[in-house]
Design a protein around this motif. Structure first.
Motif, mmCIF file in Angstrom:
data_model
loop_
_atom_site.group_PDB
_atom_site.id
_atom_site.type_symbol
_atom_site.label_atom_id
_atom_site.label_comp_id
_atom_site.label_asym_id
_atom_site.label_seq_id
_atom_site.Cartn_x
_atom_site.Cartn_y
_atom_site.Cartn_z
ATOM 1 N N MET A 183 0.823 -1.213 0.000
ATOM 2 C CA MET A 183 0.000 0.000 0.000
ATOM 3 C C MET A 183 0.856 1.261 0.000
ATOM 4 O O MET A 183 0.418 2.322 0.432
ATOM 5 N N LYS A 184 2.097 1.139 -0.476
ATOM 6 C CA LYS A 184 3.038 2.253 -0.406
ATOM 7 C C LYS A 184 2.509 3.509 -1.101
ATOM 8 O O LYS A 184 2.558 4.616 -0.547
ATOM 9 N N LYS A 185 2.001 3.354 -2.309
ATOM 10 C CA LYS A 185 1.479 4.509 -3.041
ATOM 11 C C LYS A 185 0.253 5.092 -2.360
ATOM 12 O O LYS A 185 0.087 6.308 -2.279
ATOM 13 N N GLN A 186 -0.620 4.207 -1.866
ATOM 14 C CA GLN A 186 -1.831 4.677 -1.201
ATOM 15 C C GLN A 186 -1.506 5.392 0.106
ATOM 16 O O GLN A 186 -2.192 6.339 0.484
ATOM 17 N N LEU A 187 -0.449 4.959 0.808
ATOM 18 C CA LEU A 187 -0.060 5.610 2.052
ATOM 19 C C LEU A 187 0.351 7.055 1.802
ATOM 20 O O LEU A 187 0.048 7.940 2.606
ATOM 21 N N LYS A 188 1.016 7.298 0.691
ATOM 22 C CA LYS A 188 1.387 8.677 0.344
ATOM 23 C C LYS A 188 0.139 9.513 0.105
ATOM 24 O O LYS A 188 0.063 10.675 0.523
ATOM 25 N N MET A 189 -0.839 8.918 -0.568
ATOM 26 C CA MET A 189 -2.086 9.624 -0.827
ATOM 27 C C MET A 189 -2.813 9.932 0.476
ATOM 28 O O MET A 189 -3.338 11.024 0.682
ATOM 29 N N TYR A 190 -2.832 8.946 1.401
ATOM 30 C CA TYR A 190 -3.487 9.150 2.690
ATOM 31 C C TYR A 190 -2.793 10.258 3.481
ATOM 32 O O TYR A 190 -3.446 11.052 4.158
ATOM 33 N N LEU A 191 -1.463 10.297 3.407
ATOM 34 C CA LEU A 191 -0.712 11.322 4.128
ATOM 35 C C LEU A 191 -1.063 12.715 3.606
ATOM 36 O O LEU A 191 -1.262 13.652 4.392
ATOM 37 N N LEU A 192 -1.137 12.839 2.286
ATOM 38 C CA LEU A 192 -1.521 14.125 1.693
ATOM 39 C C LEU A 192 -2.947 14.497 2.085
ATOM 40 O O LEU A 192 -3.249 15.671 2.358
ATOM 41 N N LEU A 193 -3.835 13.512 2.139
ATOM 42 C CA LEU A 193 -5.217 13.754 2.538
ATOM 43 C C LEU A 193 -5.288 14.246 3.986
ATOM 44 O O LEU A 193 -6.019 15.189 4.296
ATOM 45 N N ILE A 194 -4.491 13.617 4.854
ATOM 46 C CA ILE A 194 -4.470 14.007 6.262
ATOM 47 C C ILE A 194 -3.945 15.433 6.428
ATOM 48 O O ILE A 194 -4.530 16.244 7.149
ATOM 49 N N LEU A 195 -2.844 15.732 5.741
ATOM 50 C CA LEU A 195 -2.284 17.088 5.828
ATOM 51 C C LEU A 195 -3.263 18.121 5.299
ATOM 52 O O LEU A 195 -3.403 19.215 5.861
ATOM 53 N N GLY A 196 -3.948 17.769 4.204
ATOM 54 C CA GLY A 196 -4.946 18.683 3.647
ATOM 55 C C GLY A 196 -6.078 18.961 4.620
ATOM 56 O O GLY A 196 -6.504 20.108 4.795
ATOM 57 N N TYR A 197 -6.557 17.913 5.283
ATOM 58 C CA TYR A 197 -7.634 18.088 6.256
ATOM 59 C C TYR A 197 -7.165 18.871 7.475
ATOM 60 O O TYR A 197 -7.926 19.637 8.075
ATOM 61 N N MET A 198 -5.909 18.678 7.874
ATOM 62 C CA MET A 198 -5.376 19.448 9.002
ATOM 63 C C MET A 198 -5.363 20.938 8.685
ATOM 64 O O MET A 198 -5.793 21.769 9.486
ATOM 65 N N VAL A 199 -4.863 21.260 7.494
ATOM 66 C CA VAL A 199 -4.828 22.661 7.072
ATOM 67 C C VAL A 199 -6.242 23.219 6.973
ATOM 68 O O VAL A 199 -6.525 24.338 7.419
ATOM 69 N N LEU A 200 -7.166 22.425 6.405
ATOM 70 C CA LEU A 200 -8.549 22.868 6.264
ATOM 71 C C LEU A 200 -9.197 23.091 7.630
ATOM 72 O O LEU A 200 -9.882 24.101 7.847
ATOM 73 N N GLY A 201 -8.964 22.153 8.559
ATOM 74 C CA GLY A 201 -9.546 22.282 9.891
ATOM 75 C C GLY A 201 -9.047 23.508 10.621
ATOM 76 O O GLY A 201 -9.813 24.208 11.286
ATOM 77 N N LEU A 202 -7.743 23.779 10.500
ATOM 78 C CA LEU A 202 -7.172 24.956 11.155
ATOM 79 C C LEU A 202 -7.636 26.242 10.474
ATOM 80 O O LEU A 202 -7.917 27.245 11.144
ATOM 81 N N TYR A 203 -7.727 26.215 9.149
ATOM 82 C CA TYR A 203 -8.173 27.395 8.411
ATOM 83 C C TYR A 203 -9.625 27.738 8.753
ATOM 84 O O TYR A 203 -9.989 28.910 8.892
ATOM 85 N N MET A 204 -10.460 26.709 8.889
ATOM 86 C CA MET A 204 -11.874 26.919 9.235
ATOM 87 C C MET A 204 -12.063 27.158 10.739
ATOM 88 O O MET A 204 -13.176 27.373 11.188
ATOM 89 N N LYS A 205 -10.953 27.099 11.493
ATOM 90 C CA LYS A 205 -10.991 27.252 12.953
ATOM 91 C C LYS A 205 -11.873 26.177 13.590
ATOM 92 O O LYS A 205 -12.573 26.418 14.565
ATOM 93 N N LYS A 206 -11.819 24.982 12.990
ATOM 94 C CA LYS A 206 -12.562 23.833 13.521
ATOM 95 C C LYS A 206 -11.630 22.623 13.593
ATOM 96 O O LYS A 206 -11.770 21.653 12.839
ATOM 97 N N PRO A 207 -10.653 22.678 14.500
ATOM 98 C CA PRO A 207 -9.721 21.535 14.601
ATOM 99 C C PRO A 207 -10.392 20.255 15.051
ATOM 100 O O PRO A 207 -9.800 19.179 14.947
ATOM 101 N N ALA A 208 -11.635 20.354 15.536
ATOM 102 C CA ALA A 208 -12.358 19.148 15.965
ATOM 103 C C ALA A 208 -12.594 18.180 14.811
ATOM 104 O O ALA A 208 -12.839 16.998 15.035
ATOM 105 N N ILE A 209 -12.483 18.664 13.586
ATOM 106 C CA ILE A 209 -12.712 17.801 12.425
ATOM 107 C C ILE A 209 -11.556 16.824 12.218
ATOM 108 O O ILE A 209 -11.724 15.768 11.581
#
Length: 214
Positions: A12-38
């Motif tokens: 799942m090496k390629k998929q793990l990279k995709m998941y990591l990018l997805l996680i980082l994207g959601y972290m940035v989105l959550g902080l930008y929306m001021k809703k880290p609870a997401i």
């Protein structure tokens, strides 16, 4: 058994990279929306999706036929999947801990440390419960089913809603603060009956008739 766990990561090496990018994207989105609870529920969702995709990958490669010639019992083969939750769970916990350490440096993001901690416990407890339900279903029906995605998304949005209103609910009913720990303990305890059921299902599969050395 260690090799089976490593196999799941390398395949799942390629998929793990995709998941990591997805996680980082959601972290940035959550902080930008001021809703880290997401972020806690999102880690739960990504971790659960990972298990579904591991089974789907095995079916694509017809790995289930090959693993029957391994010098491992059915119990150990199934156990390797349950042990896989440890590195997945650990990685999610580390990311969540890093987030909590960064939040004090971001005064624009208003949140309470206690709330974030409880939301994290609730999310990880829910991830264990989801995994306890998913694995027997995956062994029984395989990974190619949309019902898993619907189940995971339903839990994700439920957790996000609960996390967004956790502080207010705890103020009205103090016992709410204990529920995340109940979820975590229930998730840990559910692994035993879930594992026993998965082994029973696995042994009934047609490919299990292929002889192997226990």
């Amino acid at each position: 058994m260690k090799g089976l766990i490593l196999k799941d990561f390398f395949s799942m090496k390629k998929q793990l990279k995709m998941y990591l990018l997805l996680i980082l994207g959601y972290m940035v989105l959550g902080l930008y929306m001021k809703k880290p609870a997401i972020i806690g529920p999102m880690l739960c969702m990504v971790g659960s999706l990972y298990f579904v995709q591991v089974f789907t990958m095995d079916e694509t490669c017809e790995w289930k036929i090959l693993e029957r010639v391994l010098p491992l019992s059915a119990g150990k083969i199934v156990l390797s999947r349950y042990l896989l939750v440890l590195p997945v769970f650990g990685a999610a916990a580390v990311l969540y801990l890093i987030l909590n350490l960064l939040l004090p440096l971001l005064p624009a993001v208003r949140t309470q440390g206690a709330d974030m901690g409880m939301i994290g416990v609730l999310s990880f407890g829910s991830m264990l419960l989801i995994e306890a339900v998913l694995l027997p279903l995956l062994y029984r029906f395989g990974g190619n089913s949309r019902i898993y995605i619907l189940l995971i998304l339903a839990v994700f949005f439920s957790l996000f809603y609960a996390g967004s209103h956790f502080g207010a609910a705890e103020a009205l009913w103090p016992l709410v603060g204990r529920l995340p720990w109940v979820f975590l303990l229930a998730g840990a305890a559910s692994q035993i009956p879930s594992y026993a059921l998965s082994v029973k299902i696995y042994k009934k599969k047609e490919f299990y008739k292929i002889p192997f050395t226990a």
